[in-house]
Scaffold this motif. Structure first.
Motif, mmCIF file in Angstrom:
data_model
loop_
_atom_site.group_PDB
_atom_site.id
_atom_site.type_symbol
_atom_site.label_atom_id
_atom_site.label_comp_id
_atom_site.label_asym_id
_atom_site.label_seq_id
_atom_site.Cartn_x
_atom_site.Cartn_y
_atom_site.Cartn_z
ATOM 1 N N GLY A 33 -1.917 0.115 -1.637
ATOM 2 C CA GLY A 33 -1.402 -1.142 -1.103
ATOM 3 C C GLY A 33 -1.502 -1.212 0.405
ATOM 4 N N ALA A 34 -1.187 -0.096 1.076
ATOM 5 C CA ALA A 34 -1.245 -0.077 2.537
ATOM 6 C C ALA A 34 -2.669 -0.262 3.055
ATOM 7 C CB ALA A 34 -0.666 1.241 3.055
ATOM 8 N N ARG A 35 -3.652 0.137 2.252
ATOM 9 C CA ARG A 35 -5.057 0.017 2.664
ATOM 10 C C ARG A 35 -5.699 -1.269 2.154
ATOM 11 N NH1 ARG A 35 -3.438 4.999 2.629
ATOM 12 N NH2 ARG A 35 -4.360 6.574 3.996
ATOM 13 N N ALA A 43 1.346 -6.125 0.137
ATOM 14 C CA ALA A 43 1.393 -4.744 -0.324
ATOM 15 C C ALA A 43 1.515 -3.749 0.823
ATOM 16 C CB ALA A 43 0.147 -4.425 -1.147
ATOM 17 N N VAL A 44 1.178 -4.186 2.035
ATOM 18 C CA VAL A 44 1.289 -3.304 3.202
ATOM 19 C C VAL A 44 2.730 -2.843 3.394
ATOM 20 C CG1 VAL A 44 0.992 -3.162 5.704
ATOM 21 C CG2 VAL A 44 -0.688 -4.385 4.310
ATOM 22 N N GLY A 45 3.683 -3.668 3.009
ATOM 23 C CA GLY A 45 5.096 -3.334 3.208
ATOM 24 C C GLY A 45 5.790 -2.754 1.998
ATOM 25 N N TRP A 46 5.039 -2.403 0.950
ATOM 26 C CA TRP A 46 5.656 -1.878 -0.261
ATOM 27 C C TRP A 46 6.451 -0.606 0.003
ATOM 28 C CZ3 TRP A 46 1.200 -2.446 -4.421
ATOM 29 C CH2 TRP A 46 1.180 -3.780 -4.842
#
Length: 228
Positions: A33-35, A43-46
């Motif tokens: 998610g971060a990528r 998804a970057v903040g999951w």
């Protein structure tokens, strides 16, 4: 003769493999998610969201204590924090310890004991963190739980040394080494109060093993009868 086609995972207690799969699975989702591979922009903040929703903070314990209310949404954090990590490398180290210590504890005490020690040590680590550290820094990561398995392994070694008449304090060499490494890293890179939870997790696992090791209850009852 040994079966050359046998899976290396067959030697591991299934519950240990299951725990590793869950922990690694969560980390893989966060990393992908971060990528941007899954989940879209949000998804970057999951990972951060999971830390806020499942991490443990001392203020939660003291709020429950003062209000005499114990909502599940907060109680779950005593366990769920152990499945949320701050980085991929932290997750890998936790999984390595879990595979090594879980295998030895599982073979000697059984799979149920592995689960009880893992979860009980996570709870013990969170309680110690709340009582002794406090503050607003969230506790995350599975180290208190796997340190509990190290405590279980230490207990097994402690019993083994007693049977051969050796000095039982040698059983604590591993935890002394690990705590020394943490102290060294703390002096070099800056200290973190999470070591309190790790040490408490170790102590919890060690003490639980008195009851979970085969024949443990019998030894405790025999000791109580002798003291009467």
């Amino acid at each position: 003769m040994q079966d050359q086609n046998q899976s290396p995972f067959n030697a591991l207690p299934p519950v240990v493999v299951a725990l590793v799969i869950v922990i690694l699975g969560i980390e893989i989702v966060f990393s992908l998610g971060a990528r941007g591979f899954i989940g879209g922009p949000e998804a970057v903040g999951w990972r951060l969201t999971a830390q806020l929703e499942y991490g443990f903070e001392a203020k939660y314990f003291w709020w429950m204590w003062e209000s005499s209310t114990w909502p599940f949404d907060i109680l779950k954090r005593f366990v769920t924090y152990a499945f949320v990590h701050g980085a991929f490398t932290q997750t890998i180290f936790v999984c390595v310890f879990l595979l090594a210590m879980g295998k030895m504890v599982g073979e000697a005490m059984g799979e149920i004991a592995v689960v009880l020690i893992f979860l009980g040590s996570a709870i013990g680590g969170a309680l110690a963190y709340a009582l002794l550290v406090g503050g607003n820094v969230a506790l995350i990561g599975g180290f208190p739980a796997v340190y509990g398995l190290i405590g279980g392994f230490t207990h097994l070694l402690w019993l083994s040394l007693a049977t051969v008449g050796a000095q039982q304090y040698r059983a604590f060499s591993l935890i002394a080494f690990l705590m020394g490494i943490q102290l060294l890293f703390g002096l070099i890179f800056g200290g973190s109060p999470e070591w309190v939870a790790d040490l408490a997790g170790f102590g919890t696992g060690f003490m639980m093993s008195f009851f979970l090791v085969p024949g443990g209850w019998a030894r405790i009852l025999q000791k109580l009868r002798q003291e009467r």
